[in-house]
Design a protein around this motif. Sequence first.
Motif, short mmCIF file in Angstrom:
data_model
loop_
_atom_site.label_atom_id
_atom_site.label_comp_id
_atom_site.label_asym_id
_atom_site.label_seq_id
_atom_site.Cartn_x
_atom_site.Cartn_y
_atom_site.Cartn_z
N SER A 110 -39.60 -33.14 75.35
CA SER A 110 -39.79 -32.54 76.67
C SER A 110 -40.80 -33.33 77.50
CB SER A 110 -40.25 -31.09 76.53
OG SER A 110 -39.26 -30.31 75.90
N ALA A 111 -41.89 -33.73 76.87
CA ALA A 111 -42.91 -34.50 77.59
C ALA A 111 -42.37 -35.87 78.01
CB ALA A 111 -44.15 -34.67 76.72
N LEU A 112 -41.60 -36.50 77.13
CA LEU A 112 -41.09 -37.84 77.44
C LEU A 112 -40.09 -37.82 78.58
CD1 LEU A 112 -40.67 -39.41 73.89
CD2 LEU A 112 -42.43 -39.90 75.60
N ALA A 196 -49.78 -29.77 58.92
CA ALA A 196 -50.23 -29.60 60.30
C ALA A 196 -49.34 -30.43 61.21
CB ALA A 196 -51.69 -30.02 60.43
N SER A 197 -49.60 -30.33 62.50
CA SER A 197 -48.79 -31.04 63.48
C SER A 197 -49.65 -32.03 64.25
CB SER A 197 -48.17 -30.04 64.46
OG SER A 197 -47.48 -30.69 65.49
N ALA A 198 -49.22 -33.29 64.29
CA ALA A 198 -49.95 -34.31 65.04
C ALA A 198 -49.00 -35.44 65.41
CB ALA A 198 -51.12 -34.86 64.22
N LEU A 199 -49.20 -35.98 66.59
CA LEU A 199 -48.44 -37.12 67.09
C LEU A 199 -49.43 -38.25 67.35
CD1 LEU A 199 -45.65 -38.15 68.18
CD2 LEU A 199 -46.36 -37.26 70.41
N GLU A 200 -49.11 -39.44 66.86
CA GLU A 200 -50.01 -40.58 67.03
C GLU A 200 -49.40 -41.63 67.94
OE1 GLU A 200 -50.68 -38.23 63.85
OE2 GLU A 200 -49.32 -39.88 63.33
N VAL A 201 -50.27 -42.27 68.73
CA VAL A 201 -49.88 -43.45 69.49
C VAL A 201 -50.35 -44.66 68.69
CG1 VAL A 201 -50.15 -44.73 71.64
CG2 VAL A 201 -50.09 -42.23 71.68
N VAL A 202 -49.48 -45.65 68.56
CA VAL A 202 -49.76 -46.82 67.72
C VAL A 202 -49.66 -48.08 68.57
CG1 VAL A 202 -49.07 -48.06 65.63
CG2 VAL A 202 -48.80 -45.58 65.74
N THR A 203 -50.56 -49.01 68.36
CA THR A 203 -50.54 -50.27 69.10
C THR A 203 -49.36 -51.13 68.64
OG1 THR A 203 -51.87 -51.54 67.53
CG2 THR A 203 -53.07 -50.21 69.16
N PRO A 204 -49.01 -52.17 69.41
CA PRO A 204 -47.91 -53.05 68.99
C PRO A 204 -48.14 -53.70 67.62
CG PRO A 204 -48.41 -53.41 71.30
CD PRO A 204 -49.48 -52.50 70.77
N GLU A 205 -49.42 -53.87 67.24
CA GLU A 205 -49.73 -54.46 65.93
C GLU A 205 -49.76 -53.43 64.82
OE1 GLU A 205 -51.38 -55.21 68.72
OE2 GLU A 205 -50.52 -57.22 68.95
N ARG A 207 -51.74 -50.43 64.74
CA ARG A 207 -53.00 -49.71 64.54
C ARG A 207 -52.98 -48.37 65.27
NH1 ARG A 207 -57.32 -52.18 62.27
NH2 ARG A 207 -57.00 -54.36 61.67
N LEU A 208 -53.60 -47.37 64.64
CA LEU A 208 -53.62 -46.02 65.22
C LEU A 208 -54.57 -45.99 66.42
CD1 LEU A 208 -53.75 -44.20 61.80
CD2 LEU A 208 -51.85 -44.07 63.42
N ALA A 209 -54.00 -45.72 67.59
CA ALA A 209 -54.78 -45.81 68.83
C ALA A 209 -55.19 -44.45 69.38
CB ALA A 209 -53.99 -46.56 69.89
N GLN A 210 -54.40 -43.41 69.13
CA GLN A 210 -54.71 -42.09 69.68
C GLN A 210 -53.96 -41.01 68.92
OE1 GLN A 210 -56.94 -41.49 72.63
NE2 GLN A 210 -56.89 -39.72 71.26
N TYR A 211 -54.60 -39.84 68.78
CA TYR A 211 -53.97 -38.67 68.17
C TYR A 211 -53.78 -37.60 69.22
CZ TYR A 211 -54.92 -40.33 63.37
OH TYR A 211 -54.94 -41.03 62.20
N TYR A 212 -52.63 -36.92 69.14
CA TYR A 212 -52.39 -35.73 69.95
C TYR A 212 -52.04 -34.60 68.99
CZ TYR A 212 -52.07 -39.05 73.79
OH TYR A 212 -52.35 -40.05 74.69
N SER A 218 -49.05 -33.42 76.92
CA SER A 218 -49.12 -33.72 78.34
C SER A 218 -48.40 -35.04 78.63
CB SER A 218 -50.58 -33.83 78.78
OG SER A 218 -50.70 -34.52 80.00
N PRO A 219 -47.40 -35.04 79.52
CA PRO A 219 -46.74 -36.30 79.88
C PRO A 219 -47.72 -37.35 80.38
CG PRO A 219 -45.48 -34.43 80.70
CD PRO A 219 -46.77 -33.88 80.19
N LYS A 220 -48.70 -36.91 81.14
CA LYS A 220 -49.71 -37.84 81.66
C LYS A 220 -50.49 -38.48 80.53
CE LYS A 220 -53.71 -38.03 84.78
NZ LYS A 220 -54.58 -37.24 85.68
N ASP A 221 -50.88 -37.67 79.53
CA ASP A 221 -51.63 -38.20 78.40
C ASP A 221 -50.80 -39.17 77.57
OD1 ASP A 221 -53.84 -36.76 79.14
OD2 ASP A 221 -53.55 -35.16 77.68
#
Length: 300
Positions: A110-112, A196-205, A207-212, A218-221
Amino acid sequence: MTTMHPIRKTRLAALLGCALACASAMGQVSGYGDKQTGEVSGGQLPTVLQRVGVEQHLNTPLPLHVPFTDETGKSVTLNDYFDGKKPGLFALVYYRCPMLCSEEMDGMASALQMVKLKPGSDFNIVMVSIDPRETPQDAAEKKAMYVKRYGHPETANGWHFLVGPKTSIDAVSQATGYGYVEVKSPDGKTSQFAHASALEVVTPEGRLAQYYMGVEYSPKDLLLGLIEASGNKIGSPVANILTYCYHYDPQQNKHSLIVSRVVQLGGMVTVAGLGGFMFLMFRRDAKLGRDHSLTKRQNG
């Protein structure tokens, strides 16, 4: 002396009842007898959930070379998706999860829909099952469901649903700080997972860059996280407010409710908001009562 009109008393009681009902509804996701709340004493989570959680391992590399199988049956590694070209969204789930994992993927899809970047061309989506018994067919069915829900079939090459052996799953869960517990059914014939529930943003290499955390994003986040991760920027830890999925309760021989601290927080916010509304309405009614000519004559 000003007295409260019976109708105002009734309205106040109704609003109070609404507040309590909303709080109750936000804490309940199914009918009584279907799932029941696991026992909590002294503000503590059930014992099994004390081993479940997410530790934010920011800037930690994913194990890129452990083997997995994708939804087509092809042998792959995470390096196939994090090869220095594009960032990605990553999550540990399981495809037969009866509730929380679907909520998490629903929230992501939904956010995407409101994010201009597109899977495949701008970033990858990688889901890894924590259940080593799940098959490429399970992964393919789940992928088809969410590509359809997202509404852009041309992005299917950017969605990757993987299964693998426990050794590979353990390597990924340790790297991401994702703790989960397999919970056997009372008869011992089947099992589910407390997680638990968590979504991670990962860099192209990789590496874990951010957790949601949670199941709504949030689409903006997400957009900002993907843009920053594409430049290999590592984010900051977020509030570790977790949503848990916990079903079987072997001690009580019954199912338990989804335990959600986000839901608890939402319930408190709802009650506080309605309480403030009732207070303002009460003050307004009292003022109207004082100022009304009939009231003045009665009190005079």
